[in-house]
Design an enzyme around this catalytic site. Sequence first.
Site, PDB file in Angstrom:
ATOM      1  N   TRP A   1      81.498  57.569  39.866  1.00 31.23           N
ATOM      2  CA  TRP A   1      81.094  56.493  41.061  1.00 31.23           C
ATOM      3  C   TRP A   1      79.766  56.480  41.328  1.00 31.23           C
ATOM      4  CZ3 TRP A   1      80.314  57.968  46.679  1.00 31.23           C
ATOM      5  CH2 TRP A   1      80.400  56.926  47.519  1.00 31.23           C
TER       6      TRP A   1
ATOM      7  N   GLY B   1      77.647  64.832  41.833  1.00 30.84           N
ATOM      8  CA  GLY B   1      76.637  65.198  42.847  1.00 30.84           C
ATOM      9  C   GLY B   1      75.182  64.305  42.674  1.00 30.84           C
TER      10      GLY B   1
ATOM     11  N   GLU C   1      91.316  52.718  63.954  1.00 31.70           N
ATOM     12  CA  GLU C   1      91.802  53.275  62.598  1.00 31.70           C
ATOM     13  C   GLU C   1      92.677  52.112  62.127  1.00 31.70           C
ATOM     14  OE1 GLU C   1      91.380  55.422  60.494  1.00 31.70           O
ATOM     15  OE2 GLU C   1      93.088  55.322  59.281  1.00 31.70           O
TER      16      GLU C   1
ATOM     17  N   GLU D   1      89.003  47.993  54.812  1.00 30.52           N
ATOM     18  CA  GLU D   1      88.825  48.850  53.533  1.00 30.52           C
ATOM     19  C   GLU D   1      89.788  48.481  52.419  1.00 30.52           C
ATOM     20  OE1 GLU D   1      89.000  53.003  53.311  1.00 30.52           O
ATOM     21  OE2 GLU D   1      90.584  52.997  54.964  1.00 30.52           O
TER      22      GLU D   1
ATOM     23  N   HIS E   1      83.065  42.448  77.959  1.00 25.49           N
ATOM     24  CA  HIS E   1      81.931  42.728  78.018  1.00 25.49           C
ATOM     25  C   HIS E   1      81.283  42.144  76.653  1.00 25.49           C
ATOM     26  CE1 HIS E   1      82.171  45.053  81.517  1.00 25.49           C
ATOM     27  NE2 HIS E   1      83.259  45.574  80.900  1.00 25.49           N
TER      28      HIS E   1
HETATM   29  C1  AGP Z   1      89.534  56.403  55.101  1.00 23.13           C
HETATM   30  O1  AGP Z   1      90.482  55.381  55.003  1.00 23.13           O
HETATM   31  C2  AGP Z   1      88.102  56.159  54.246  1.00 23.13           C
HETATM   32  N1  AGP Z   1      88.434  56.267  53.036  1.00 23.13           N
HETATM   33  C3  AGP Z   1      87.086  57.048  54.757  1.00 23.13           C
HETATM   34  O2  AGP Z   1      86.546  56.557  55.823  1.00 23.13           O
HETATM   35  C4  AGP Z   1      87.280  58.547  54.750  1.00 23.13           C
HETATM   36  O3  AGP Z   1      88.338  58.942  55.904  1.00 23.13           O
HETATM   37  C5  AGP Z   1      86.076  59.234  55.212  1.00 23.13           C
HETATM   38  O4  AGP Z   1      85.277  59.061  53.768  1.00 23.13           O
HETATM   39  C6  AGP Z   1      86.269  60.888  55.432  1.00 23.13           C
HETATM   40  O5  AGP Z   1      86.672  61.508  54.114  1.00 23.13           O
HETATM   41  P1  AGP Z   1      87.337  62.764  54.430  1.00 23.13           P
HETATM   42  O6  AGP Z   1      88.268  63.096  55.381  1.00 23.13           O
HETATM   43  O7  AGP Z   1      87.937  63.491  53.038  1.00 23.13           O
HETATM   44  O8  AGP Z   1      86.246  63.879  54.909  1.00 23.13           O
END
Ligand code: AGP
Length: 614
Positions: free
Chosen positions: A76, A103, A487, A494, A510
Amino acid sequence: MCGIVGYIGPRNCVPIILEGLRRLEYRGYDSAGIALVKDGVFRVEKKAGKVADLVNHLNQFNGSLSAQLGMGHTRWATHGEPNDVNAHPHCDGEARIAIIHNGIIENYASIKTKLTREGHTFKSATDTEVLAHLIGEMYKRTNDICSAVRLALAEVQGTYGLVVIALNEPDKIIAARRGSPLIIGVGDGENFVASDAAAIVDHTRHVIYLEDGEVAEITASGLRTMTIDDEQIEKEIEEVTFELSQIERGGYDHFMLKEIHEQPDTIMNAMRGRLQVEEGNVVLGGLRDVHDKLMNARRIIITACGTSWHAGLVGEYLFEEVARIPTEVEYASEFRYRNPVITKDDVVFLISQSGETADTLAAGREAKAKGATVLGIVNVVGSSIARESSGGVYVHAGPEIGVASTKAFTSQLTVLSLITLMLARSRNTIDKTHAQVLAREMYAIPEKVKYVLENTTDQIKEIAEEFKRVQNFLYLGRGANFPVALEGALKLKEISYIHAEGYPAAEMKHGPIALIDENMPVVFVVPKDGIYEKVMSNLQEVKARRGRIIAIANEDDTEIDKLADFVVRVPRTYGYFGPIVNIIPLQLLSYYMAVARETNVDQPRNLAKSVTVE
Ligand code: AGP
C-alpha cells in the site's frame, strides 16, 4: 499496511508465498512482488496491481519457478506511486540482498543523499530501496547479513516490519521489527515469517511475535532472536487461536456482508465469560491489574481514529452518564501532537481494531510518557497497541477482512458497555437492581441485532436502489446516536464513494439546513428515547424544505410515518446500548448502496485495512 510472507524449508516456497499473499491482500494492495534464492541466483518478480496480476505474470514461467528460500509482499504505497518499479522486493546496488518492508523510513532522504554521494543509483522512488542499499553497504563491511541488517537499522529512523534475504546466505531469513507487526511461524523443519498470522495459519499455529527493536535470524531448523545491539533474547512460542474458516468468505458475496451478519455472534463473544447477568456484574481480567487506577481516575481520555473514534464518542456518553467519570474523546492524530495536559491520575483508552494504527499507537506512547495509565480496546491479539498497553480488553470480533469496519465497531461498543457496567458497580453510581436491568438489556442485544438483519435487509436493498445515484447524504442523530450518524456517514463514504456528512440533529439549523432540498436525502437515527420529540422537530424542518427522509425508528413509533419517506424499524434498546442496534441498518445501507454502484466493497479505492503510517 503491507502484507509480508517469507519461507525457508524443504518445500517449494512459491505456492506457499503466493497463497499467503492472497490472504493478506486486504492489508494493502496496489502492487505485489516475490523474491527467491535458488542455486546462487536471485529471482525478483513484481507487478503493480493485485496479487492475481502477479500470479498471471509468474504463469509465463510455466511453473519453473521453484526455491526453498523466498519472500513476498503486497504493498500500500506510502513513498512512490503504485507501479512495477516501486513494488517490493527491492535490492541493493549489487543485487546481493533483497528486502521487503512495511512502514516508513523517516530519514530515508538523508540516507539517500549520502549513498548517492558514494556512487549509489536508485531505480525507484521508495524509501525501501534506500534501506536496501544501506544494508548492502553494511553487508560489504560485515559479510554477514544479520549483522549488516542490525548495523543499518541502527542508522534508521522510522518504522519497519522488515524481511531480508541474501544471495550468498541461502540458508537464512532475517526479520526485524519496529512499529509494524511481524510474526515468525515455527514449523517442523521449516519456518515462516509474516505480517499477520492469517498468511501462515494453514501451515503452523505456533508463532513468535517480534517486539519493536528485535531482530531474528531464521533458518529451516531454528532461529535466533536478538536486539539491534546484538543482545541475545529468548522468545516464547504462542498459539494462534482463530480458525482459517473464519477468514474465508463463508458463502457471502463479500467479507463485509459476512462480517455484518456475524455480529449477533461477535457481540455475544465480546460478552462471553465477562457479563454476569444475574449478579448485574462484569468481570474483565485484562483490567484486573489496573482496577485501582480506574477506580481513582480523575478523568478518562479515549483516543482513536475513524470508526474506532466513533465508538469512543459513544463511550463518552456511557462513561459519563452511567459511571459518572469525566471523559474526553480525542482524534489520535491530533492528540499526539498537541502536547496534551496529562497526569498520572488520567486513564487513556486506545480503541483500535487492528492494534497497529500509527496515530493511535503514537498517542498511547505520548500519554504513557506523560504518566497516564494506557489501556487498549483492541481486536487483533498480540498487536502493537495491545502489547504496549498496561492492560485492556480484547473485543474478540475475529479477523475483520473487509476494509470498512463493521463487527469490530459493535464489539467495541459492547466492550465499552461492559467497562461502563463494571465501573458503575465499582464506583456505586448505580445499585445492583439497576445493574441487573442493564445486564439483561445488554444480554438481549445479540438477538435484537439478529432480528434487524433478518427483517430489514430487503427493505434496505430497495432504499439503496432508490438512492444509488445521489451524490450527497446527510446523517443526523442526537445524544449517543450522533456518533451513529457519523459512523453511518463514514460507511457510505468509504465504500460507495458518495459524499455523506454526519451531524448532531440540532446542529443542522446552524448551517447545513441550507443544503436541504429534494436532492438531499437525510438519514435520521430517531429512537423513542428522551430526546425523541426534539429530533422529530428536526424532521419537520427537513420535511418543510422538501428533503427526503430515511428514518431508523423503533417498531412502536406511530408518528414517524407522517414525516419520513422511508422508515426502517429496529427494536427498542436501553438508550446508551441503542447504538449497537441502530448502526446495523446503516451498515446494510452502505453495503447495498456500494453493491448497487458496483464499487469494490471489500477493498475500496485508496483505503487500507490498517493505516500504519502517519
Ligand atoms: C473504518 O471503516 C475505516 N476503515 C477506518 O476509519 C478505521 O476505523 C481507522 O483507520 C482506525 O483503524 P483501527 O480501528 O484499526 O485503529
